[in-house]
Design a protein around this motif. Sequence first.
Motif, PDB file in Angstrom:
ATOM      1  N   GLN A  95       1.379   9.865  -5.402  1.00  8.39           N
ATOM      2  CA  GLN A  95       1.983  11.224  -5.037  1.00  8.39           C
ATOM      3  C   GLN A  95       2.907  11.753  -6.209  1.00  8.39           C
ATOM      4  OE1 GLN A  95       3.392  10.924  -1.090  1.00  8.39           O
ATOM      5  NE2 GLN A  95       1.553  10.990   0.013  1.00  8.39           N
ATOM      6  N   GLU A  96       3.608  10.797  -6.558  1.00  2.00           N
ATOM      7  CA  GLU A  96       4.568  11.187  -7.587  1.00  2.00           C
ATOM      8  C   GLU A  96       3.865  11.512  -8.861  1.00  2.00           C
ATOM      9  OE1 GLU A  96       7.480   8.030  -8.256  1.00  2.00           O
ATOM     10  OE2 GLU A  96       8.673   8.116  -6.525  1.00  2.00           O
ATOM     11  N   SER A  97       2.909  10.972  -9.264  1.00  2.00           N
ATOM     12  CA  SER A  97       2.240  11.251 -10.272  1.00  2.00           C
ATOM     13  C   SER A  97       1.460  12.526 -10.228  1.00  2.00           C
ATOM     14  CB  SER A  97       1.243  10.200 -10.799  1.00  2.00           C
ATOM     15  OG  SER A  97       0.080  10.101 -10.043  1.00  2.00           O
ATOM     16  N   THR A 107       0.832  -1.167   0.114  1.00  2.00           N
ATOM     17  CA  THR A 107      -0.163   0.032   0.233  1.00  2.00           C
ATOM     18  C   THR A 107       0.644   1.341  -0.139  1.00  2.00           C
ATOM     19  OG1 THR A 107      -1.560  -1.166   1.249  1.00  2.00           O
ATOM     20  CG2 THR A 107      -1.892   1.113   1.132  1.00  2.00           C
ATOM     21  N   GLU A 108       1.937   1.434   0.795  1.00  2.00           N
ATOM     22  CA  GLU A 108       2.776   2.384   0.839  1.00  2.00           C
ATOM     23  C   GLU A 108       3.469   2.704  -0.429  1.00  2.00           C
ATOM     24  OE1 GLU A 108       3.455  -0.526   2.987  1.00  2.00           O
ATOM     25  OE2 GLU A 108       2.269   0.390   4.503  1.00  2.00           O
ATOM     26  N   GLU A 109       3.830   1.674  -1.335  1.00  8.47           N
ATOM     27  CA  GLU A 109       4.440   1.715  -2.645  1.00  8.47           C
ATOM     28  C   GLU A 109       3.330   2.393  -3.753  1.00  8.47           C
ATOM     29  OE1 GLU A 109       7.382   1.542  -5.543  1.00  8.47           O
ATOM     30  OE2 GLU A 109       7.491   1.339  -3.264  1.00  8.47           O
ATOM     31  N   VAL A 110       2.044   2.096  -3.438  1.00  7.01           N
ATOM     32  CA  VAL A 110       1.025   2.410  -4.242  1.00  7.01           C
ATOM     33  C   VAL A 110       0.911   4.104  -4.123  1.00  7.01           C
ATOM     34  CG1 VAL A 110      -1.415   2.368  -5.021  1.00  7.01           C
ATOM     35  CG2 VAL A 110       0.035   0.296  -4.715  1.00  7.01           C
ATOM     36  N   GLU A 111       0.769   4.340  -2.638  1.00 12.84           N
ATOM     37  CA  GLU A 111       0.544   5.821  -2.290  1.00 12.84           C
ATOM     38  C   GLU A 111       1.742   6.633  -2.870  1.00 12.84           C
ATOM     39  OE1 GLU A 111      -0.097   5.880   1.691  1.00 12.84           O
ATOM     40  OE2 GLU A 111      -1.922   4.832   1.688  1.00 12.84           O
TER      41      GLU A 111
END
Length: 139
Positions: free
Chosen positions: A25-27, A17-21
């Motif tokens: 945010q980067e996008s 989940t942290e990776e997806v978040e």
Amino acid sequence: SGKEQSITISGSSTLPTEEVERMVQESQQTAAQDKEKREKIDLKNQADSLCYQAEKQVSELGDSLSLSDKNKLTDLVGKLREAIGSDSYEQIRILNKNIQDSLMDIGKKIYSGKDHGKSQAYNGNDDGSVIDTNYSETN
């Protein structure tokens, strides 16, 4: 045949989940940069198209275009091409507007002259006679 067929697809691993978040945010952060880049590309494409259009007008109008209008437009197109090459976006915006205004003025001069010429020809040839003709419209 009575046999049941089914396909099951299951992921062997998923992103945490942290990776997806983090990716979301980067996008979002790069979205503004992407939008600005897109606007600059569109501006350069519009400017290039306007240069082509102006050059085409000059060649098509030929002698019906005054020498001063022809020189002014050619000069503006040259400056705009330089601005496109050097990525001077504010200069591109200004020159786009100047060329559009010049093309508009030239168009008004050319077409008002043609209309004026037609009305003079009509007034000069009005001898009161009627020309009978057949008219049909096809779709």
